[in-house]
Structures are given as structure tokens and as C-alpha cells.
Design a protein around this motif. Structure first.
Motif, PDB file in Angstrom:
ATOM      1  N   LEU A  53      -8.863  -4.022  -6.569  1.00 27.86           N
ATOM      2  CA  LEU A  53      -7.953  -3.090  -5.907  1.00 27.86           C
ATOM      3  C   LEU A  53      -8.623  -2.104  -4.966  1.00 27.86           C
ATOM      4  O   LEU A  53      -8.103  -1.837  -3.888  1.00 27.86           O
ATOM      5  CB  LEU A  53      -7.130  -2.343  -6.956  1.00 27.86           C
ATOM      6  CG  LEU A  53      -5.851  -3.064  -7.422  1.00 27.86           C
ATOM      7  CD1 LEU A  53      -5.174  -2.255  -8.517  1.00 27.86           C
ATOM      8  CD2 LEU A  53      -4.907  -3.341  -6.271  1.00 27.86           C
ATOM      9  N   HIS A 106      -9.103  -4.265  -1.739  1.00 21.59           N
ATOM     10  CA  HIS A 106      -7.873  -4.730  -1.101  1.00 21.59           C
ATOM     11  C   HIS A 106      -6.686  -3.994  -1.713  1.00 21.59           C
ATOM     12  O   HIS A 106      -5.883  -4.573  -2.443  1.00 21.59           O
ATOM     13  CB  HIS A 106      -7.697  -6.238  -1.295  1.00 21.59           C
ATOM     14  CG  HIS A 106      -8.707  -7.066  -0.576  1.00 21.59           C
ATOM     15  ND1 HIS A 106      -9.934  -7.369  -1.108  1.00 21.59           N
ATOM     16  CD2 HIS A 106      -8.679  -7.642   0.649  1.00 21.59           C
ATOM     17  CE1 HIS A 106     -10.620  -8.115  -0.260  1.00 21.59           C
ATOM     18  NE2 HIS A 106      -9.895  -8.293   0.806  1.00 21.59           N
ATOM     19  N   SER A 113      -3.082  -2.471  -2.184  1.00 19.38           N
ATOM     20  CA  SER A 113      -1.846  -3.086  -1.718  1.00 19.38           C
ATOM     21  C   SER A 113      -1.285  -2.393  -0.487  1.00 19.38           C
ATOM     22  O   SER A 113      -0.748  -3.044   0.403  1.00 19.38           O
ATOM     23  CB  SER A 113      -0.811  -3.071  -2.856  1.00 19.38           C
ATOM     24  OG  SER A 113      -0.551  -1.731  -3.264  1.00 19.38           O
ATOM     25  N   ASP A 114      -1.420  -1.072  -0.411  1.00 17.74           N
ATOM     26  CA  ASP A 114      -0.827  -0.370   0.720  1.00 17.74           C
ATOM     27  C   ASP A 114      -1.689  -0.400   1.971  1.00 17.74           C
ATOM     28  O   ASP A 114      -1.336   0.183   2.985  1.00 17.74           O
ATOM     29  CB  ASP A 114      -0.498   1.076   0.327  1.00 17.74           C
ATOM     30  CG  ASP A 114       0.828   1.150  -0.413  1.00 17.74           C
ATOM     31  OD1 ASP A 114       0.911   1.890  -1.393  1.00 17.74           O
ATOM     32  OD2 ASP A 114       1.768   0.442  -0.004  1.00 17.74           O
ATOM     33  N   GLU A 133      -2.564  -3.517   2.810  1.00 18.41           N
ATOM     34  CA  GLU A 133      -2.468  -4.969   2.778  1.00 18.41           C
ATOM     35  C   GLU A 133      -2.665  -5.587   4.168  1.00 18.41           C
ATOM     36  O   GLU A 133      -3.363  -6.585   4.326  1.00 18.41           O
ATOM     37  CB  GLU A 133      -1.100  -5.377   2.212  1.00 18.41           C
ATOM     38  CG  GLU A 133      -0.864  -6.872   2.187  1.00 18.41           C
ATOM     39  CD  GLU A 133       0.527  -7.222   1.703  1.00 18.41           C
ATOM     40  OE1 GLU A 133       0.876  -8.403   1.740  1.00 18.41           O
ATOM     41  OE2 GLU A 133       1.262  -6.295   1.290  1.00 18.41           O
ATOM     42  N   THR A 134      -2.070  -5.003   5.176  1.00 15.66           N
ATOM     43  CA  THR A 134      -2.149  -5.579   6.522  1.00 15.66           C
ATOM     44  C   THR A 134      -3.524  -5.333   7.144  1.00 15.66           C
ATOM     45  O   THR A 134      -4.137  -6.251   7.698  1.00 15.66           O
ATOM     46  CB  THR A 134      -1.055  -4.986   7.420  1.00 15.66           C
ATOM     47  OG1 THR A 134       0.178  -4.962   6.718  1.00 15.66           O
ATOM     48  CG2 THR A 134      -0.893  -5.806   8.692  1.00 15.66           C
ATOM     49  N   SER A 186      -6.335  -4.803   5.678  1.00 12.56           N
ATOM     50  CA  SER A 186      -7.435  -5.444   4.950  1.00 12.56           C
ATOM     51  C   SER A 186      -7.711  -6.860   5.425  1.00 12.56           C
ATOM     52  O   SER A 186      -8.763  -7.423   5.115  1.00 12.56           O
ATOM     53  CB  SER A 186      -7.126  -5.449   3.451  1.00 12.56           C
ATOM     54  OG  SER A 186      -6.006  -6.257   3.162  1.00 12.56           O
ATOM     55  N   ARG A 187      -6.815  -7.451   6.194  1.00 15.97           N
ATOM     56  CA  ARG A 187      -7.044  -8.814   6.706  1.00 15.97           C
ATOM     57  C   ARG A 187      -8.237  -8.876   7.648  1.00 15.97           C
ATOM     58  O   ARG A 187      -8.794  -9.948   7.883  1.00 15.97           O
ATOM     59  CB  ARG A 187      -5.784  -9.321   7.404  1.00 15.97           C
ATOM     60  CG  ARG A 187      -4.608  -9.510   6.448  1.00 15.97           C
ATOM     61  CD  ARG A 187      -3.307  -9.770   7.175  1.00 15.97           C
ATOM     62  NE  ARG A 187      -2.172  -9.755   6.245  1.00 15.97           N
ATOM     63  CZ  ARG A 187      -0.899  -9.748   6.627  1.00 15.97           C
ATOM     64  NH1 ARG A 187      -0.596  -9.768   7.925  1.00 15.97           N
ATOM     65  NH2 ARG A 187       0.066  -9.718   5.715  1.00 15.97           N
ATOM     66  N   ALA A 231      -3.971   4.466  -1.039  1.00 18.65           N
ATOM     67  CA  ALA A 231      -4.568   3.184  -0.679  1.00 18.65           C
ATOM     68  C   ALA A 231      -6.038   3.395  -0.380  1.00 18.65           C
ATOM     69  O   ALA A 231      -6.440   4.478   0.057  1.00 18.65           O
ATOM     70  CB  ALA A 231      -3.853   2.579   0.532  1.00 18.65           C
ATOM     71  N   ASP A 273       0.941  -0.351   7.631  1.00 18.11           N
ATOM     72  CA  ASP A 273       0.580   0.150   6.298  1.00 18.11           C
ATOM     73  C   ASP A 273       0.951   1.623   6.125  1.00 18.11           C
ATOM     74  O   ASP A 273       1.480   2.026   5.084  1.00 18.11           O
ATOM     75  CB  ASP A 273      -0.923  -0.041   6.063  1.00 18.11           C
ATOM     76  CG  ASP A 273      -1.309  -1.509   5.938  1.00 18.11           C
ATOM     77  OD1 ASP A 273      -0.422  -2.325   5.633  1.00 18.11           O
ATOM     78  OD2 ASP A 273      -2.495  -1.845   6.155  1.00 18.11           O
TER      79      ASP A 273
END
Length: 483
Positions: free
Chosen positions: A22, A25, A27-28, A30-31, A33-34, A56, A475
Motif C-alpha cells: 500500500l 501503490h 489506492s488514491d 491509483e492513476t 502510480s501507473r 495516499a 486522483d
């Protein structure tokens, strides 16, 4: 081991693995982190400030280059040291007084006060006040003293190159006796007849201060205007070399290029202004690093703009000259250099709770050795948020994507554009750096801070700002709406 125990063990291991994953990466993010999948190194964190709650994070304590986000540190340190209303003073001093005929029998000394926004307009006011003080002639030299700092070691490639030649304005060298942001300015206007050379004049004087090599040709109406300019140093003198064309119906253009020696630029500019004001200087102009005598008295002085206005310009336009000038002013001892200026900011940061390590070789962020973390940058923002006397001046230096002066930040949804205030940082050498840090207001009016530092490697692709701001906007919008 029973099936129930094995099941519990698997669940515990899975939960532990999730806890380890976590922070990388979240969750908030998420975009955003790609970008990790493309090989970029990221330190990111977003938190609420009223309850110190992390929303986040991606390796928030990882030390990376912040580029011009370093200027947020400089702004905070400057406000802490001087307060929003501080002004830098530039003085003309002498150990002599003018006689009854207005003659000064001795040297006239400009005591450079380190004002990062001193302009020709300020110098004209200074000269006018000298005239009002009764001075009509100087039987001596005009000496420009840069004893506080200057010439300052260049450190970065563009500034080092500017000692000999430059095609840029942002690479200006540094001196406590600098003027016009360390830049020469020439005005290029079309001649009346096509085929004739363009009319090139100095922006700040009726007489030529800077040597000009004019290769710009006037072309017929609507032919287009393309001007190339490089400032070179030839035989110890700065020369503006111009080429290209300008249409007969084009508006005049001001061209700015960094000078090779800002103190020498000051000396030549001020000498020309004194001459135009009818104050003759018999001994010419020179520069010095000596401190003016304690017996010298002030003949004229001019105060610069308040610090809060200086920081607004420094941050909004990411002005490297102003940032490093302010950082150099933080150093107490004479002969300051950029590393000692960075150390002065580091000393300020040491007093910020839970910040962690930081390395600053400059206040501008031009030096790629600068290092901080997303958690550290947020700790800085949090500390300013909890200082009511300084916070309004600090937050005003940040840009709203909706109406900021930098057009590339005008991305994302209306929520992102209108609920966020930020500072960006960009470097392309030796590796790609895209950094952004600032505040956000949630849908319920709560304050949050976020910092994202993204550094490339030798093998990562080029990273555009849209590839950073677009996923960050997605995010952050989620966090803003959910809190």
C-alpha cells in the motif's frame, strides 16, 4: 496444521503483503502510480492538515530531486527570516560630501543591497535622489560594491556557459549589485524602408551601453518577424549579436539576454544614467568586492518591493535569478555562495517537525543535487499552514491551475483547477524531473497538502507535463470529493 489454521495463516500473510504494498501503490494515487510501470521513481503523498491524516502515498520518504519545488523552501525560509514586508535597500554612499557647487571630491559607491528585483526604474529614482541631494559632478570613480556576494560561482551548466555566451535570460549570473535580473535588454524596431537594417537601441538608455552587432533586416509588411539573439563576450565587453528579420509593420520587440558580469552591467548602466541626469563622473566606473568604509555616508537610497511581492514573482514565474538572490541574502557572512545559501535554508528546515533529510545546493532548484521527499515537502506546507501570520503571504505565491500564469498547468477537471494551489518544478538534465507541490481544499472546505516528485533515469522515456498532471488531477479530484 488444520485447514482452518492454514486459511488463517494465508489470510495473515496476504494482509501483511497488502500493508507492504500500500505505501507504494496507495489506492488514491491509483492513476498516478501507473508511471512506476514505465520505470520512473516516485515519491508522493497527500494528507489532510486538520487531523494530520495521510490519504495516499507512494514511497513518501524517498529522497528525489524537487527541481523548482525547491523555491517553496526558499519562500518559507525568507518569510521566516524577514517577514512579508521586508524591503532590500540599495544605496549610493561616499566618504565625502558635495561642496557648494555640487562637486563630490572622491569616489561615489553603489552599495549593492542584494535586491533581486532592482530595475532600471529603481536606478533612475536613485539617480534622481542623488541629484536632489545636490550632486552635480563626481571628481572620482563610480564604484559598484558587491561585497555581500558576487561574483558567485556558477555551478550549473547554463550559468557557467553564460560567462562567455548565452541565448537565454533565465541563466543570469548572480551579484548583490545586480540590476534588471542580470539581463541586458535591447529594443528591435523596423526601419521605414524594406531592405534596411532594423533599428536597435538599448532599452534603458538614450546612449548605447551594450555593444550591438546588428544583423536584423527590415522586410515588407506582413513578411513575418524572426529574430535570433546571442550575447557574447568579446575583448572583455558584452556584445548582443542579432540576426533575422522584422516586418515594416511589426511592433518593436524587447530582447533579453543574461550579462556575463552583473556588477559590471550595473556599473555601465548606472554610469549612463548619471550622465543623462547631468552628473558627470570623471574617473569612469569599476567594480569592487570591498565593504564601503564605515565613515561613508548615504547620499541617496531606494527601497525595493516588499518581500511578499518578490516571492509572488519568484514563485509564479519560477524566476531562478530571484530565488537564488534571495537565498544568498539568507547567508549572514559576506562572500556568500550558493552552497552556503542552500545550507541556510537547510538550517531553517531542521526546525520543521517530522521533515526528515533535505539537501539544497541552491534556492532555485537549478542544481540537480537538491533532494527532498514528498513527506518532507508536505511537512513544510503543514508548518506554514499553522503559522497564521505567514500563511496568507506564502499560499498567495502558489498558482491555481484555473488562472495561473503558467498555461501548461491548466489541465484536469474544474474541481482540480479550482480547488488546488501549486508550485511545479521541471528539469530535463541529467534526468527528467517533474515535481508538483501545494495545497487543496476539499468539498467540505478542509485543507490538504500534496507533493509529488517524479524522477526519471537514463533509460526512462521523456515525460510530458500532461502525463503527470492528468493522472494527478484524477486522483486529487477523488480525494477532494470524498472529504
Amino acid at each position: 496444521m488444520s485447514p482452518v489454521m492454514r486459511c488463517c495463516l494465508r489470510s495473515t500473510v496476504a494482509l501483511l503483503l497488502l500493508c507492504l504494498i500500500l505505501p507504494v501503490h496507495a489506492s488514491d494515487f491509483e492513476t498516478l502510480s501507473r508511471l512506476l510501470d514505465k520505470g520512473f521513481r516516485i515519491s508522493a503523498e497527500a494528507r489532510l492538515l486538520d487531523e494530520d491524516r495521510v490519504l495516499a502515498a507512494i514511497e513518501p520518504q524517498r529522497l528525489l530531486s524537487p527541481a523548482s519545488v525547491s523555491k517553496s523552501y526558499l519562500a518559507a525560509a525568507a518569510l521566516d527570516r524577514w517577514g512579508p514586508q521586508h524591503r532590500f535597500t540599495t544605496r549610493l554612499v561616499s566618504t565625502r560630501e558635495p561642496d557648494s557647487h555640487g562637486v563630490l571630491q572622491g569616489d561615489l559607491i553603489l552599495d549593492g543591497g542584494g535586491d533581486p528585483a532592482l530595475t532600471s526604474e529603481d536606478l533612475w529614482r536613485l539617480v534622481q535622489r542623488l541629484y536632489q541631494a545636490g550632486v552635480r559632478r563626481v571628481n572620482g570613480r563610480l564604484l559598484v560594491s558587491q561585497w555581500r556576494f558576487g561574483p558567485v560561482e556558477c555551478l550549473t551548466y547554463d550559468r557557467c556557459e553564460a560567462r562567455e555566451r548565452t541565448r537565454h535570460a533565465y541563466s543570469a549570473l548572480l551579484s548583490s549589485a545586480g540590476v534588471n535580473y542580470g539581463n541586458w535588454c535591447v529594443n528591435v524596431a523596423p526601419a521605414d524602408t524594406p531592405g534596411e537594417p532594423a533599428i536597435v537601441t538599448d532599452c534603458d538608455s538614450q546612449v548605447a551601453i551594450l555593444a550591438i552587432d546588428n544583423g536584423v533586416v527590415t522586410r515588407p509588411d506582413n513578411s513575418g518577424t524572426e529574430i535570433s539573439a546571442v550575447r557574447i563576450t568579446r575583448d572583455g565587453r558584452d556584445v548582443m549579436r542579432l540576426s533575422g528579420q522584422i516586418s515594416t509593420n511589426a511592433h518593436p520587440r524587447d530582447i533579453y539576454r543574461a550579462s556575463a558580469d552583473p556588477a559590471d552591467q550595473m556599473a555601465l548602466t548606472l554610469l549612463a544614467m548619471l550622465d543623462q541626469a547631468g552628473i558627470a563622473v570623471s574617473g569612469g566606473a569599476d567594480t569592487t568586492q570591498q565593504v564601503p568604509s564605515s565613515e561613508a555616508t548615504t547620499l541617496a537610497a531606494v527601497d525595493g518591493k516588499p518581500l511578499q511581492e518578490l516571492l509572488l514573482r519568484t514563485m509564479n514565474y519560477s524566476n531562478n535569478y530571484m530565488a537564488d538572490m534571495l537565498a544568498l541574502n539568507l547567508v549572514e557572512a559576506p562572500r556568500a555562495d550558493l552552497r552556503s545559501a542552500g545550507a541556510a535554508i537547510e538550517a531553517f528546515v531542521a526546525g520543521i517537525p517530522e521533515h526528515g533529510p533535505v539537501t539544497l545546493f541552491s534556492g532555485s532548484g537549478l542544481t540537480p543535487e537538491n533532494r527532498t521527499s514528498a513527506r518532507g515537502a508536505n511537512a513544510l506546507l503543514d508548518s506554514l499552514y499553522h503559522r497564521p501570520s505567514l500563511f496568507p503571504s506564502f499560499v498567495a505565491t502558489l498558482q491555481s491551475p484555473d488562472n495561473g500564469v503558467m498555461r501548461f498547468i491548466r489541465r484536469g477537471s474544474d474541481t482540480f483547477q479550482r480547488h488546488v494551489m501549486l508550485k511545479t518544478g521541471t528539469l530535463n538534465q541529467p534526468v527528467t524531473v517533474r515535481a508538483v507541490s501545494g495545497y487543496f481544499r476539499t468539498a467540505r472546505g478542509r485543507w490538504g497538502a500534496f507533493s509529488v516528485l517524479i524522477n526519471g533515469t537514463d533509460s526512462t522515456p521523456y515525460l510530458s507535463w500532461s502525463e503527470v498532471l492528468d493522472p494527478l488531477a484524477v486522483d486529487l479530484e477523488r480525494m477532494i470529493d470524498n472529504h
